[in-house]
Design a protein around this motif. Structure first.
Motif, PDB file in Angstrom:
ATOM      1  N   MET A  59     -66.394  16.861  16.168  1.00  0.00           N
ATOM      2  CA  MET A  59     -66.776  16.156  17.404  1.00  0.00           C
ATOM      3  C   MET A  59     -65.681  16.299  18.465  1.00  0.00           C
ATOM      4  O   MET A  59     -65.957  16.569  19.619  1.00  0.00           O
ATOM      5  CB  MET A  59     -67.048  14.677  17.116  1.00  0.00           C
ATOM      6  N   ALA A  60     -64.426  16.117  18.054  1.00  0.00           N
ATOM      7  CA  ALA A  60     -63.313  16.156  19.010  1.00  0.00           C
ATOM      8  C   ALA A  60     -63.049  17.562  19.537  1.00  0.00           C
ATOM      9  O   ALA A  60     -62.588  17.729  20.664  1.00  0.00           O
ATOM     10  CB  ALA A  60     -62.049  15.592  18.359  1.00  0.00           C
ATOM     11  N   CYS A  61     -63.357  18.575  18.730  1.00  0.00           N
ATOM     12  CA  CYS A  61     -63.028  19.954  19.094  1.00  0.00           C
ATOM     13  C   CYS A  61     -64.238  20.784  19.530  1.00  0.00           C
ATOM     14  O   CYS A  61     -64.093  21.977  19.810  1.00  0.00           O
ATOM     15  CB  CYS A  61     -62.318  20.647  17.938  1.00  0.00           C
ATOM     16  N   SER A 121     -57.549  15.347  22.545  1.00  0.00           N
ATOM     17  CA  SER A 121     -58.390  14.715  21.521  1.00  0.00           C
ATOM     18  C   SER A 121     -58.607  15.643  20.333  1.00  0.00           C
ATOM     19  O   SER A 121     -58.643  15.191  19.185  1.00  0.00           O
ATOM     20  CB  SER A 121     -59.729  14.265  22.118  1.00  0.00           C
ATOM     21  N   CYS A 122     -58.730  16.921  20.577  1.00  0.00           N
ATOM     22  CA  CYS A 122     -58.887  17.891  19.497  1.00  0.00           C
ATOM     23  C   CYS A 122     -57.607  17.950  18.659  1.00  0.00           C
ATOM     24  O   CYS A 122     -57.662  17.875  17.430  1.00  0.00           O
ATOM     25  CB  CYS A 122     -59.232  19.265  20.064  1.00  0.00           C
ATOM     26  N   VAL A 123     -56.469  18.069  19.303  1.00  0.00           N
ATOM     27  CA  VAL A 123     -55.193  18.139  18.584  1.00  0.00           C
ATOM     28  C   VAL A 123     -54.976  16.857  17.775  1.00  0.00           C
ATOM     29  O   VAL A 123     -54.592  16.916  16.605  1.00  0.00           O
ATOM     30  CB  VAL A 123     -54.017  18.385  19.554  1.00  0.00           C
ATOM     31  N   ASP A 124     -55.268  15.700  18.369  1.00  0.00           N
ATOM     32  CA  ASP A 124     -55.112  14.429  17.657  1.00  0.00           C
ATOM     33  C   ASP A 124     -55.992  14.391  16.409  1.00  0.00           C
ATOM     34  O   ASP A 124     -55.567  13.937  15.351  1.00  0.00           O
ATOM     35  CB  ASP A 124     -55.444  13.245  18.569  1.00  0.00           C
ATOM     36  N   ALA A 125     -57.227  14.872  16.527  1.00  0.00           N
ATOM     37  CA  ALA A 125     -58.144  14.894  15.382  1.00  0.00           C
ATOM     38  C   ALA A 125     -57.649  15.867  14.320  1.00  0.00           C
ATOM     39  O   ALA A 125     -57.745  15.590  13.115  1.00  0.00           O
ATOM     40  CB  ALA A 125     -59.549  15.265  15.833  1.00  0.00           C
ATOM     41  N   LEU A 126     -57.117  17.014  14.734  1.00  0.00           N
ATOM     42  CA  LEU A 126     -56.578  17.986  13.780  1.00  0.00           C
ATOM     43  C   LEU A 126     -55.389  17.411  13.015  1.00  0.00           C
ATOM     44  O   LEU A 126     -55.253  17.620  11.817  1.00  0.00           O
ATOM     45  CB  LEU A 126     -56.183  19.275  14.509  1.00  0.00           C
ATOM     46  N   MET A 131     -46.675  25.427  23.042  1.00  0.00           N
ATOM     47  CA  MET A 131     -47.849  25.642  22.202  1.00  0.00           C
ATOM     48  C   MET A 131     -48.335  24.311  21.661  1.00  0.00           C
ATOM     49  O   MET A 131     -47.541  23.471  21.287  1.00  0.00           O
ATOM     50  CB  MET A 131     -47.535  26.542  21.017  1.00  0.00           C
ATOM     51  N   THR A 132     -49.647  24.128  21.605  1.00  0.00           N
ATOM     52  CA  THR A 132     -50.285  22.994  20.932  1.00  0.00           C
ATOM     53  C   THR A 132     -51.468  23.573  20.202  1.00  0.00           C
ATOM     54  O   THR A 132     -52.485  23.849  20.805  1.00  0.00           O
ATOM     55  CB  THR A 132     -50.761  21.950  21.959  1.00  0.00           C
ATOM     56  N   ALA A 133     -51.328  23.807  18.914  1.00  0.00           N
ATOM     57  CA  ALA A 133     -52.405  24.501  18.218  1.00  0.00           C
ATOM     58  C   ALA A 133     -52.546  24.033  16.785  1.00  0.00           C
ATOM     59  O   ALA A 133     -51.665  23.393  16.241  1.00  0.00           O
ATOM     60  CB  ALA A 133     -52.132  26.003  18.233  1.00  0.00           C
ATOM     61  N   ALA A 134     -53.665  24.409  16.199  1.00  0.00           N
ATOM     62  CA  ALA A 134     -53.937  24.100  14.794  1.00  0.00           C
ATOM     63  C   ALA A 134     -53.256  25.123  13.909  1.00  0.00           C
ATOM     64  O   ALA A 134     -52.970  26.220  14.347  1.00  0.00           O
ATOM     65  CB  ALA A 134     -55.447  24.119  14.551  1.00  0.00           C
ATOM     66  N   LYS A 135     -53.091  24.744  12.653  1.00  0.00           N
ATOM     67  CA  LYS A 135     -52.464  25.695  11.713  1.00  0.00           C
ATOM     68  C   LYS A 135     -53.397  26.797  11.322  1.00  0.00           C
ATOM     69  O   LYS A 135     -54.557  26.780  11.491  1.00  0.00           O
ATOM     70  CB  LYS A 135     -51.944  24.974  10.494  1.00  0.00           C
TER      71      LYS A 135
END
Length: 103
Positions: free
Chosen positions: A41-43, A75-80, A99-103
């Motif tokens: 939902m967030a991403c 919101s996406c980063v917080d959810a991740l 950078m602000t990213a998922a692993k």
């Protein structure tokens, strides 16, 4: 007033449909690496804006989201982070390096 309700309902459906489609596709995948509904939902907006060329929950979409970096929404980063997809320490480190990213 009735027209506003109809327009608002149609706008809601237009936004909700892709999110539900993404959630459905991911849930149907049924893999061990499935992301949580909160992350979906967030991403969803980030996915459709940057990585929709790749199947949800695929290694390619994860790489794409990682490459988007600073383009991911807060919101996406917080959810991740909450889902354990990326650590808060990694987010802080990458923010320091732009950078602000998922692993």
């Amino acid at each position: 007033m009735t027209t506003f309700v109809v327009i608002h309902r149609n706008a809601f459906r237009a936004v909700l449909a892709p999110v539900l489609a993404l959630a459905g596709v991911t849930l149907m995948a049924g893999t061990a690496s499935a992301v949580s509904l909160r992350v979906q939902m967030a991403c969803a907006t980030d996915y459709y804006a940057h990585c929709s060329a790749y199947s949800p929950n695929s290694p390619q979409v994860r790489s794409c989201m990682r490459a988007v970096g600073v383009g991911l929404s807060k919101s996406c980063v917080d959810a991740l982070v909450a889902a354990g997809e990326v650590s808060a320490a990694e987010v802080s480190r990458r923010r320091g390096g732009s950078m602000t990213a998922a692993k």
